[in-house]
Design an enzyme around this catalytic site. Structure first.
Site, mmCIF file in Angstrom:
data_model
loop_
_atom_site.group_PDB
_atom_site.id
_atom_site.type_symbol
_atom_site.label_atom_id
_atom_site.label_comp_id
_atom_site.label_asym_id
_atom_site.label_seq_id
_atom_site.Cartn_x
_atom_site.Cartn_y
_atom_site.Cartn_z
ATOM 1 N N SER A 107 0.877 -1.205 0.122
ATOM 2 C CA SER A 107 0.091 -0.061 -0.015
ATOM 3 C C SER A 107 0.892 1.329 -0.024
ATOM 4 O O SER A 107 1.950 1.229 0.409
ATOM 5 C CB SER A 107 -1.047 0.222 1.294
ATOM 6 O OG SER A 107 -1.376 1.140 1.388
ATOM 7 N N TYR A 152 -2.067 -1.136 10.763
ATOM 8 C CA TYR A 152 -2.378 -1.374 9.375
ATOM 9 C C TYR A 152 -1.060 -0.758 8.616
ATOM 10 O O TYR A 152 -0.536 -1.607 7.769
ATOM 11 C CB TYR A 152 -3.520 -0.839 8.813
ATOM 12 C CG TYR A 152 -3.808 -0.880 7.263
ATOM 13 C CD1 TYR A 152 -4.022 -2.201 6.733
ATOM 14 C CD2 TYR A 152 -3.438 0.031 6.627
ATOM 15 C CE1 TYR A 152 -4.185 -2.556 5.400
ATOM 16 C CE2 TYR A 152 -3.700 -0.204 5.116
ATOM 17 C CZ TYR A 152 -4.028 -1.171 4.604
ATOM 18 O OH TYR A 152 -4.044 -1.564 3.169
HETATM 19 N N1 LIG Z 1 -8.908 -0.628 -1.078
HETATM 20 C C1 LIG Z 1 -7.913 0.313 -0.659
HETATM 21 O O1 LIG Z 1 -8.043 1.459 -0.791
HETATM 22 C C2 LIG Z 1 -6.556 -0.331 -0.669
HETATM 23 C C3 LIG Z 1 -5.513 0.553 -0.497
HETATM 24 C C4 LIG Z 1 -3.966 -0.065 -0.541
HETATM 25 C C5 LIG Z 1 -3.912 -1.217 -0.403
HETATM 26 N N2 LIG Z 1 -4.906 -2.128 -0.355
HETATM 27 C C6 LIG Z 1 -4.792 -3.645 0.112
HETATM 28 O O2 LIG Z 1 -5.208 -4.316 -1.206
HETATM 29 C C7 LIG Z 1 -5.606 -5.835 -0.682
HETATM 30 C C8 LIG Z 1 -6.984 -5.990 -1.133
HETATM 31 O O3 LIG Z 1 -7.833 -5.308 -0.652
HETATM 32 P P1 LIG Z 1 -8.991 -4.716 -1.084
HETATM 33 O O4 LIG Z 1 -8.984 -3.217 -1.330
HETATM 34 O O5 LIG Z 1 -9.384 -5.512 -2.511
HETATM 35 O O6 LIG Z 1 -10.397 -5.069 0.093
HETATM 36 P P2 LIG Z 1 -11.480 -5.972 -0.104
HETATM 37 O O7 LIG Z 1 -12.428 -5.782 -1.222
HETATM 38 O O8 LIG Z 1 -12.108 -5.944 1.494
HETATM 39 O O9 LIG Z 1 -10.872 -7.470 -0.091
HETATM 40 C C9 LIG Z 1 -10.101 -7.828 0.588
HETATM 41 C C10 LIG Z 1 -9.981 -9.483 0.216
HETATM 42 O O10 LIG Z 1 -9.210 -10.123 1.610
HETATM 43 C C11 LIG Z 1 -9.802 -11.219 1.894
HETATM 44 N N3 LIG Z 1 -9.609 -11.588 3.391
HETATM 45 C C12 LIG Z 1 -9.703 -10.765 4.352
HETATM 46 N N4 LIG Z 1 -9.625 -11.316 5.471
HETATM 47 C C13 LIG Z 1 -9.271 -12.495 5.321
HETATM 48 C C14 LIG Z 1 -8.988 -13.722 5.903
HETATM 49 N N5 LIG Z 1 -8.760 -13.854 7.214
HETATM 50 N N6 LIG Z 1 -8.556 -14.996 5.362
HETATM 51 C C15 LIG Z 1 -8.770 -15.039 4.088
HETATM 52 N N7 LIG Z 1 -9.143 -13.998 3.211
HETATM 53 C C16 LIG Z 1 -9.298 -12.773 3.838
HETATM 54 C C17 LIG Z 1 -11.450 -10.952 1.682
HETATM 55 O O11 LIG Z 1 -11.908 -12.168 1.490
HETATM 56 P P3 LIG Z 1 -12.963 -12.868 2.380
HETATM 57 O O12 LIG Z 1 -13.511 -11.730 3.256
HETATM 58 O O13 LIG Z 1 -14.076 -13.537 1.663
HETATM 59 O O14 LIG Z 1 -12.120 -13.877 3.410
HETATM 60 C C18 LIG Z 1 -11.156 -10.233 0.170
HETATM 61 O O15 LIG Z 1 -11.246 -10.954 -0.645
HETATM 62 C C19 LIG Z 1 -5.299 -5.690 0.826
HETATM 63 O O16 LIG Z 1 -3.971 -6.382 1.154
HETATM 64 C C20 LIG Z 1 -5.443 -4.204 1.163
HETATM 65 O O17 LIG Z 1 -4.634 -3.803 2.457
HETATM 66 C C21 LIG Z 1 -6.209 -1.690 -0.416
#
Ligand SMILES: NC(=O)c1ccc[n+]([C@@H]2O[C@H](COP(=O)([O-])OP(=O)(O)OC[C@H]3O[C@@H](n4cnc5c(N)ncnc54)[C@H](OP(=O)(O)O)[C@@H]3O)[C@@H](O)[C@H]2O)c1
Length: 257
Positions: free
Chosen positions: A138, A151
């Protein structure tokens, strides 16, 4: 074509990455907790492309979950060519008020699962002399983050780990990419209970844009990539500002409005 294992493929960036990989004709192993989401994505991708998709339901916050995922992949007889550690979540709030169990789960998913899945799969990539690892960090990785202290620290770990590993593996044919998105339209913000903060009010990229950018960079073997010019500026400032100013900048982006 290469088989990719993607964690957190049930929504957001992980789901977008799965679609991009399938469009390239690659098989997939989808990992997350919500089975119905993964099964629906499998049906969609197998219907639209000439690819095979396997679903593994796992809670990566649990001790031993990475080993179970690894064992299942071996039992299925699959060779993983691309490992994408994308699963992760945040938690907004002042550290001393946050639920300890929730914080522990975050460190497990963002840090431990990423580390252990990489440790388990990387010897196979090295043995074949090719492959890619992508760890989703991130922009938070570049600075301390008041209101999301844990985080931001987990993402600093992911970035540091990825860069070091990329160097260790430089002669093996295996590349390591840290994808560092900024605000992205996914379920992340709601799940992290972020509410209204400047960091998200200034606009967010789509998960598709982030995934396409990251996927291209991964295939090109780039080590650290930040999608979007605004995010690149955000990660450049900590290199020139004193650390004490960077913390304030970061707080201004995350404190509730
Ligand atoms: N969105 C942003 O603004 C942003 C910015 C920078 C970085 N990121 C990073 O991008 C990555 C993806 O996040 P996203 O933005 O796509 O958010 P998201 O839509 O909430 O997706 C998160 C994914 O992680 C999975 N996950 C969460 N807890 C889990 C667990 N205990 N076991 C297995 N899977 C788990 C969820 O699946 P289930 O709930 O089905 O398990 C979901 O598929 C993350 O690492 C996040 O930190 C996001």
């Amino acid at each position: 074509m290469a088989t990719a294992l993607i964690t957190g493929a049930s929504s957001g960036i992980g789901m977008a990455l799965a679609r991009v990989h399938a469009e390239h004709g690659g098989d997939l192993v989808l990992v997350a907790r919500r089975r119905e989401r993964l099964e629906a994505l499998k049906a969609e991708l197998e219907a639209a492309h000439d690819v095979r998709v396997w679903v593994i339901v796992a809670d990566l916050a649990q001790d031993g979950a990475p080993r179970k995922v690894y064992d299942l992949v071996r039992e299925l007889g699959l060779d993983v060519d691309i490992l994408i550690n994308n699963a992760g979540f945040g938690l907004h709030g002042l550290f001393h008020t946050q639920d300890p169990e929730h914080l522990s789960q975050m460190v497990h998913v963002n840090v431990l699962a990423t580390t252990m899945l990489t440790r388990l799969f990387v010897p196979h990539l090295i043995a074949r002399g090719r492959g890619h690892i992508m760890n989703v960090a991130s922009v938070a990785a570049f600075m301390p983050g008041p209101w999301q202290a844990v985080y931001y620290a987990t993402k600093a770990y992911v970035l540091s780990f990825s860069e070091a590993l990329a160097d260790e593996l430089r002669t093996t044919g295996v590349t390591v990419t840290a994808l560092c998105p900024g605000a992205t339209e996914t379920e992340f913000k709601e799940r992290a209970r972020i509410g209204r903060v400047r960091g998200f009010e200034m606009g967010a990229m789509s998960a598709r844009e982030v995934a396409e950018y990251g996927y291209r960079a991964m295939l090109a073997g780039k080590r650290v990539v930040v999608p979007g010019w605004r995010n690149r500026l955000l990660t450049f400032l900590p290199r020139i500002l004193p650390r004490s100013w960077t913390v304030v900048m970061s707080r201004i982006g995350m404190e509730p409005l």
